[in-house]
Design a protein around this motif. Sequence first.
Motif, PDB file in Angstrom:
ATOM      1  N   ASP A 171       0.839  -1.204   0.000  1.00  9.69           N
ATOM      2  CA  ASP A 171       0.000   0.000   0.000  1.00  9.69           C
ATOM      3  C   ASP A 171       0.875   1.256   0.000  1.00  9.69           C
ATOM      4  O   ASP A 171       0.621   2.200  -0.762  1.00  9.69           O
ATOM      5  CB  ASP A 171      -0.903  -0.027   1.246  1.00  9.69           C
ATOM      6  CG  ASP A 171      -1.874   1.141   1.259  1.00  9.69           C
ATOM      7  OD1 ASP A 171      -2.516   1.373   0.224  1.00  9.69           O
ATOM      8  OD2 ASP A 171      -1.978   1.818   2.295  1.00  9.69           O
ATOM      9  N   SER A 187       2.505   1.777  -3.419  1.00  9.09           N
ATOM     10  CA  SER A 187       1.614   2.294  -4.473  1.00  9.09           C
ATOM     11  C   SER A 187       1.388   3.796  -4.277  1.00  9.09           C
ATOM     12  O   SER A 187       1.371   4.560  -5.236  1.00  9.09           O
ATOM     13  CB  SER A 187       0.292   1.531  -4.492  1.00  9.09           C
ATOM     14  OG  SER A 187      -0.466   1.846  -3.349  1.00  9.09           O
ATOM     15  N   LYS A 188       1.252   4.221  -3.025  1.00  9.32           N
ATOM     16  CA  LYS A 188       1.032   5.651  -2.763  1.00  9.32           C
ATOM     17  C   LYS A 188       2.323   6.439  -2.980  1.00  9.32           C
ATOM     18  O   LYS A 188       2.294   7.584  -3.435  1.00  9.32           O
ATOM     19  CB  LYS A 188       0.503   5.848  -1.348  1.00  9.32           C
ATOM     20  CG  LYS A 188      -0.948   5.354  -1.241  1.00  9.32           C
ATOM     21  CD  LYS A 188      -1.565   5.638   0.076  1.00  9.32           C
ATOM     22  CE  LYS A 188      -3.052   5.339   0.049  1.00  9.32           C
ATOM     23  NZ  LYS A 188      -3.439   4.156   0.741  1.00  9.32           N
ATOM     24  N   VAL A 246       2.606   7.396  -6.470  1.00  5.68           N
ATOM     25  CA  VAL A 246       1.811   8.582  -6.823  1.00  5.68           C
ATOM     26  C   VAL A 246       2.573   9.851  -6.412  1.00  5.68           C
ATOM     27  O   VAL A 246       2.646  10.820  -7.168  1.00  5.68           O
ATOM     28  CB  VAL A 246       0.420   8.548  -6.138  1.00  5.68           C
ATOM     29  CG1 VAL A 246      -0.358   9.825  -6.414  1.00  5.68           C
ATOM     30  CG2 VAL A 246      -0.376   7.350  -6.621  1.00  5.68           C
ATOM     31  N   TRP A 267       5.269  10.535  -8.792  1.00  2.00           N
ATOM     32  CA  TRP A 267       4.697  11.072 -10.029  1.00  2.00           C
ATOM     33  C   TRP A 267       4.391  12.567  -9.863  1.00  2.00           C
ATOM     34  O   TRP A 267       4.679  13.370 -10.752  1.00  2.00           O
ATOM     35  CB  TRP A 267       3.424  10.282 -10.354  1.00  2.00           C
ATOM     36  CG  TRP A 267       2.752  10.711 -11.606  1.00  2.00           C
ATOM     37  CD1 TRP A 267       3.091  10.373 -12.885  1.00  2.00           C
ATOM     38  CD2 TRP A 267       1.611  11.580 -11.727  1.00  2.00           C
ATOM     39  NE1 TRP A 267       2.239  10.970 -13.778  1.00  2.00           N
ATOM     40  CE2 TRP A 267       1.317  11.715 -13.103  1.00  2.00           C
ATOM     41  CE3 TRP A 267       0.813  12.249 -10.794  1.00  2.00           C
ATOM     42  CZ2 TRP A 267       0.265  12.485 -13.573  1.00  2.00           C
ATOM     43  CZ3 TRP A 267      -0.246  13.024 -11.266  1.00  2.00           C
ATOM     44  CH2 TRP A 267      -0.501  13.130 -12.629  1.00  2.00           C
ATOM     45  N   LEU A 282      -0.558  11.840   1.314  1.00  5.17           N
ATOM     46  CA  LEU A 282      -0.952  11.881  -0.091  1.00  5.17           C
ATOM     47  C   LEU A 282      -1.867  13.066  -0.363  1.00  5.17           C
ATOM     48  O   LEU A 282      -1.757  13.735  -1.393  1.00  5.17           O
ATOM     49  CB  LEU A 282      -1.647  10.559  -0.432  1.00  5.17           C
ATOM     50  CG  LEU A 282      -1.657  10.149  -1.890  1.00  5.17           C
ATOM     51  CD1 LEU A 282      -0.264  10.151  -2.472  1.00  5.17           C
ATOM     52  CD2 LEU A 282      -2.255   8.778  -2.049  1.00  5.17           C
ATOM     53  N   GLN A 283      -2.756  13.332   0.567  1.00  3.30           N
ATOM     54  CA  GLN A 283      -3.667  14.466   0.429  1.00  3.30           C
ATOM     55  C   GLN A 283      -2.883  15.776   0.381  1.00  3.30           C
ATOM     56  O   GLN A 283      -3.168  16.655  -0.428  1.00  3.30           O
ATOM     57  CB  GLN A 283      -4.662  14.457   1.602  1.00  3.30           C
ATOM     58  CG  GLN A 283      -5.773  15.485   1.511  1.00  3.30           C
ATOM     59  CD  GLN A 283      -6.621  15.331   0.259  1.00  3.30           C
ATOM     60  OE1 GLN A 283      -6.950  14.219  -0.135  1.00  3.30           O
ATOM     61  NE2 GLN A 283      -6.933  16.428  -0.391  1.00  3.30           N
ATOM     62  N   ARG A 289      -1.094  16.106  -2.925  1.00  3.13           N
ATOM     63  CA  ARG A 289      -2.032  16.453  -3.982  1.00  3.13           C
ATOM     64  C   ARG A 289      -2.416  17.937  -3.901  1.00  3.13           C
ATOM     65  O   ARG A 289      -2.556  18.609  -4.920  1.00  3.13           O
ATOM     66  CB  ARG A 289      -3.278  15.570  -3.860  1.00  3.13           C
ATOM     67  CG  ARG A 289      -4.161  15.642  -5.047  1.00  3.13           C
ATOM     68  CD  ARG A 289      -5.205  14.561  -5.014  1.00  3.13           C
ATOM     69  NE  ARG A 289      -6.154  14.778  -6.073  1.00  3.13           N
ATOM     70  CZ  ARG A 289      -7.353  15.328  -5.907  1.00  3.13           C
ATOM     71  NH1 ARG A 289      -7.740  15.695  -4.725  1.00  3.13           N
ATOM     72  NH2 ARG A 289      -8.156  15.480  -6.921  1.00  3.13           N
ATOM     73  N   TRP A 326       0.342  19.969  -5.332  1.00  2.00           N
ATOM     74  CA  TRP A 326       0.314  19.837  -6.801  1.00  2.00           C
ATOM     75  C   TRP A 326      -0.718  20.794  -7.407  1.00  2.00           C
ATOM     76  O   TRP A 326      -0.453  21.499  -8.372  1.00  2.00           O
ATOM     77  CB  TRP A 326       0.004  18.373  -7.138  1.00  2.00           C
ATOM     78  CG  TRP A 326      -0.344  18.089  -8.561  1.00  2.00           C
ATOM     79  CD1 TRP A 326      -1.594  17.864  -9.059  1.00  2.00           C
ATOM     80  CD2 TRP A 326       0.547  17.991  -9.679  1.00  2.00           C
ATOM     81  NE1 TRP A 326      -1.530  17.627 -10.402  1.00  2.00           N
ATOM     82  CE2 TRP A 326      -0.232  17.694 -10.813  1.00  2.00           C
ATOM     83  CE3 TRP A 326       1.923  18.117  -9.822  1.00  2.00           C
ATOM     84  CZ2 TRP A 326       0.314  17.523 -12.078  1.00  2.00           C
ATOM     85  CZ3 TRP A 326       2.470  17.940 -11.093  1.00  2.00           C
ATOM     86  CH2 TRP A 326       1.678  17.649 -12.189  1.00  2.00           C
ATOM     87  N   LYS A 327      -1.894  20.818  -6.783  1.00  2.00           N
ATOM     88  CA  LYS A 327      -2.965  21.694  -7.244  1.00  2.00           C
ATOM     89  C   LYS A 327      -2.560  23.165  -7.060  1.00  2.00           C
ATOM     90  O   LYS A 327      -2.805  24.000  -7.920  1.00  2.00           O
ATOM     91  CB  LYS A 327      -4.221  21.435  -6.389  1.00  2.00           C
ATOM     92  CG  LYS A 327      -5.384  20.872  -7.162  1.00  2.00           C
ATOM     93  CD  LYS A 327      -6.464  20.444  -6.209  1.00  2.00           C
ATOM     94  CE  LYS A 327      -7.541  21.468  -6.077  1.00  2.00           C
ATOM     95  NZ  LYS A 327      -8.661  20.992  -5.244  1.00  2.00           N
ATOM     96  N   GLU A 329      -0.303  24.560  -9.766  1.00  6.94           N
ATOM     97  CA  GLU A 329      -1.051  24.881 -10.989  1.00  6.94           C
ATOM     98  C   GLU A 329      -1.702  26.267 -10.867  1.00  6.94           C
ATOM     99  O   GLU A 329      -1.620  27.088 -11.773  1.00  6.94           O
ATOM    100  CB  GLU A 329      -2.117  23.794 -11.186  1.00  6.94           C
ATOM    101  CG  GLU A 329      -2.915  23.945 -12.455  1.00  6.94           C
ATOM    102  CD  GLU A 329      -4.150  23.043 -12.460  1.00  6.94           C
ATOM    103  OE1 GLU A 329      -4.213  22.084 -11.679  1.00  6.94           O
ATOM    104  OE2 GLU A 329      -5.054  23.349 -13.254  1.00  6.94           O
ATOM    105  N   HIS A 330      -2.317  26.532  -9.697  1.00  5.63           N
ATOM    106  CA  HIS A 330      -2.997  27.809  -9.506  1.00  5.63           C
ATOM    107  C   HIS A 330      -2.019  28.972  -9.397  1.00  5.63           C
ATOM    108  O   HIS A 330      -2.285  30.059  -9.913  1.00  5.63           O
ATOM    109  CB  HIS A 330      -3.901  27.734  -8.267  1.00  5.63           C
ATOM    110  CG  HIS A 330      -5.031  26.764  -8.443  1.00  5.63           C
ATOM    111  ND1 HIS A 330      -5.611  26.085  -7.404  1.00  5.63           N
ATOM    112  CD2 HIS A 330      -5.667  26.346  -9.564  1.00  5.63           C
ATOM    113  CE1 HIS A 330      -6.564  25.297  -7.876  1.00  5.63           C
ATOM    114  NE2 HIS A 330      -6.603  25.439  -9.187  1.00  5.63           N
TER     115      HIS A 330
END
Lengths: 109, 375
Positions: free
Chosen positions: B46, B49-50, B53, B56, B178-179, B182, B185-186, B189-190
């Motif tokens: 587990d 796999s995270k 991410v 990535w 992970l949250q 993420r 990452w967001k 972009e902004h």
Amino acid sequence: MAMEGSMPAWLQSLLILLSLGAVIYLTIKQARDVMKLTEETQERIYTEIRCGSDVIKRDFREGDYVGAATDECEGGRIVGIYAVTPQGEERAKKRGFFSSSSLGLARRT
Amino acid sequence: MQPAALMGSSLADWISAISQLIFLVIFILLFVGANQRLQVYVWKGDIKSKLGVIEWLATGARKRAREYIAKNKGRDVDRLLERTIDFFLIEPVSVEPTDIIKRMDHLFNVRRLRFKDFFKQAMSEADDVTRSRAEVAVEVASALNYIYKIVRHLLMYGEKTKNWILIMQLQLVMPMILQQARTLWKAQEHFLKGVPIGDGAGPLVAVRLAGEGAEWREVDDETVASEVDLEGRRLIIVKAKGPASSVGRPGRATERIVRDLVGKGVKPALLLTVDAALKLEGEETGSIAEGVGAAIGDPGPEKIRFERIAAEYDIPLRALAIKMSEEEAITAMNEKIYKAIDKAVERAKTIILQETRPGDTVILVGVGNTAGIAQ
């Protein structure tokens, strides 16, 4: 007699198959949850422009910022920029029928 | 006995015998800790796999920053990233607290100026706003890279030392990590688009209070101030200089303004700070709360300046907080926060009008990152 003796064995086989199915389901669910985290953001960003006493709203364009003058109307000025995220079913529709959410695999947040 | 019944009975006996054997083997394996090993194996799978991410996201953030710098005529981008991605700051010694704020301020300042200098050299043809966005993009890539390296370290260390408690703890906190990854990452972009973020609520309140056409002057490094009249009160509004991504030096600027006013024989009647504040789970995004103290999420050097100057001249120090989650604070300002701005402006006016008299001087500081919010 033979049927009576074989019933618990078939039940055991069924239980093993059910357990296997549950493991496969949970593995797919976990993989889908991880994949969901890499999905692109869905929100829409709007720009609000004050034109005299009116405020008009349009999609955000790169280069917009609060306080910038704009020639979209006389004396126009950008007064706000904000994001709106599509909620619930609207999001599900966008993802399509075979998406994780439509299959009931999406994590509830 | 029928042959079919004999065959059925024989098959049933075999299934039963194999099931019992499997049960016996599992029972024996329980005593040698095979269940724990299996559990640790599942946890590791587990985490891996995270971690994939996160890797990535970290690689993507670096690539996105690289593309942005290259697009804006950046030179020697790979070398710039190599120098900045792993850039670190060693926190000052805290067991001896004497002058720790001064040391901290100095180190933060050196780090900030050094970072700016890297980008000035590599992006000499770009404007300040573009450079500030590139800086933030690299800082986000750096943060994601750090998260990735830390998680990988803990996993590998847990495997190496066969510390299954460490692996279990890591697996339990992975959804949170992970949250956060993420969210970063967001946020990148902004920031690159130049969209105001939730943390920009403070500067936006300042801009709304100043009104259109207000004149702003630079009072400190990347910090501006304006003066307006609010029902007979002289209202001095301070914010970071936008629309570049900056938080400015609100504490130092306010200290300077207060000393300047006192030097002219004017003692401010109120010092009001407005900032985004982290909400607790269950609290409504965009709810407003008021209190006493300096509303600023700074590690110390800026915040203490508000407290010191207010205590030195006995100025009431008030705070107004606009509640939001950590994710909402660093990603594009959402509708709920945007709608809360007008309420915050009204609340700020109420505080000023109730707690001061006409003729008084009031300082209002809109604290936060002013990306996408000019003046």
